[in-house]
Design an enzyme around this catalytic site. Structure first.
Site, PDB file in Angstrom:
ATOM      1  N   THR A 196      50.281  48.058  63.503  1.00 25.08           N
ATOM      2  CA  THR A 196      49.970  49.162  64.428  1.00 25.08           C
ATOM      3  C   THR A 196      49.734  50.481  63.691  1.00 25.08           C
ATOM      4  O   THR A 196      49.015  51.335  64.189  1.00 25.08           O
ATOM      5  CB  THR A 196      51.066  49.324  65.498  1.00 25.08           C
ATOM      6  N   LEU A 242      48.430  53.318  67.662  1.00 29.09           N
ATOM      7  CA  LEU A 242      48.357  52.837  69.044  1.00 29.09           C
ATOM      8  C   LEU A 242      48.973  51.438  69.077  1.00 29.09           C
ATOM      9  O   LEU A 242      48.275  50.426  68.982  1.00 29.09           O
ATOM     10  CB  LEU A 242      46.893  52.834  69.515  1.00 29.09           C
ATOM     11  N   HIS A 243      50.301  51.417  69.246  1.00 27.05           N
ATOM     12  CA  HIS A 243      51.052  50.175  69.060  1.00 27.05           C
ATOM     13  C   HIS A 243      50.757  49.078  70.099  1.00 27.05           C
ATOM     14  O   HIS A 243      50.279  47.998  69.770  1.00 27.05           O
ATOM     15  CB  HIS A 243      52.558  50.462  69.119  1.00 27.05           C
ATOM     16  N   ASP A 244      51.153  49.337  71.339  1.00 25.40           N
ATOM     17  CA  ASP A 244      51.270  48.252  72.315  1.00 25.40           C
ATOM     18  C   ASP A 244      49.952  47.565  72.700  1.00 25.40           C
ATOM     19  O   ASP A 244      49.962  46.349  72.973  1.00 25.40           O
ATOM     20  CB  ASP A 244      52.001  48.751  73.575  1.00 25.40           C
TER      21      ASP A 244
END
Ligand code: BDR
Ligand code: CA
Length: 313
Positions: A196, A242-244
């Site tokens: 991420t 922008l992880h998720d």
């Protein structure tokens, strides 16, 4: 697999959770059976409220949202308002949702859903601390072989941690739950910080959303602008990670990611390294492989996919 893939999204929105939910709701390949909220970025009353706000933003008030655990299994709740703002979803001005929260507890919903679908039919997408999923696995162990896979945002290894030097937020908040999940035998695909931190919301990429000009895209741009501030300062980079949405992107275009199967164990004893995901990347132990740990991402295509899909909402 049929035409669509059935998923449950377990989440603690969070701007990046919100973008992940938008991506899922914009994708006809995915059938979102329900969204289960957990305490994490902000307390549970806000995460379940934010989940409903996002469903309405996407024009999907029909999606069922359930509230789950309000605190981790063992430790006290740690939240991240310093990253996500007081509401958890600071940035855009979203109206109070009209859709109701479902009455059933999220843990019951996860169990019921897995028991009533065929074995291997339902995928769990986890975007927050793993409390709800671990509680479901403990309460009804029969669900473990029924889960197709858990695709998770959590952990880190080469990249270290983002909340302590060794721990990533989702695992740190409920390391005991993460431990239950990694020992469950359910196939796991893990999107750690190593992935991420390569998916950065640069100014150009945010402009890509803003230029779409739709209500959803403008709200997305505002969320990302708010969310990146903290990380830009912390890491000294253009854009925040922008992880998720990496979790949902994997379901749509798995070839965007690469990694390897290895053993992942979670530290639950040492205060110094609490919540660390100890990843046997070099396979120096005999421990069983329990996760596909991703390390690389085609970040240009990832953002292209996001813009394409969010344009359609
Ligand atoms: C994770 O923690 C949360 O702040 C984000 O929503 C993401 O799920 C990143 O460490
Ligand atoms: Ca999250």
């Amino acid at each position: 697999m049929g035409k669509t893939r059935k998923i449950v999204i377990d989440t603690d929105p969070g701007q990046d959770d919100a973008v992940a939910i938008l991506l899922a709701l914009a994708s006809p390949e995915l059938d979102v059976l329900g969204i289960t909220a957990v305490a994490g970025n902000v307390p549970l009353p806000l995460t379940e409220l934010n989940a409903r706000k996002i469903c309405e933003l996407a024009g999907r008030p029909d999606i069922r949202v359930f509230a789950g655990a309000s605190r981790p299994m063992v430790r006290d709740l740690v939240t991240a308002e310093h990253v996500h703002g007081k509401t958890g979803l600071d940035g855009p001005d979203l109206p109070e949702p009209e859709m109701m929260l479902m009455g059933e507890h999220a843990v019951d919903f996860i169990i019921d859903t897995l028991m009533k679908h065929d074995e291997g039919e339902v995928t769990l997408c986890t975007l927050g601390p793993l409390t709800n999923v671990a509680l479901a696995l403990v309460r009804e162990p029969k669900i473990a072989p029924r889960v197709r896979e858990i695709v998770m945002m959590g952990g880190g290894f080469f990249e270290g941690g983002n909340v302590t030097p060794t721990a990533e937020f989702n695992i740190y908040v409920d390391p005991h739950a993460a431990d239950v999940v990694f020992r469950s035998g359910v196939p796991i695909v893990m999107m750690p910080l190593d992935v991420t931190h390569k998916a950065l919301t640069t100014a150009d990429r945010i402009a890509g959303f803003r230029n779409l000009g739709t209500r959803v895209a403008l709200a997305t741009a505002k969320m990302l602008e708010y969310f990146e501030r903290f990380d830009e300062e912390k890491y000294g980079i253009d854009g925040g990670p922008l992880h998720d949405p990496c979790v949902i992107a994997y379901l749509l275009e798995p070839h965007l990611f690469s990694g390897r199967e290895c053993n992942v164990s979670v530290e639950t004893a040492s205060e110094l390294t609490m919540g660390m995901t100890v990843i046997d990347w070099w396979r120096v132990t005999e421990k069983p492989k329990n996760a596909l740990v991703m390390r690389e991402i085609d970040h240009d295509r990832f953002f292209e996919l996001l813009v394409e899909r969010i344009a359609a909402l």
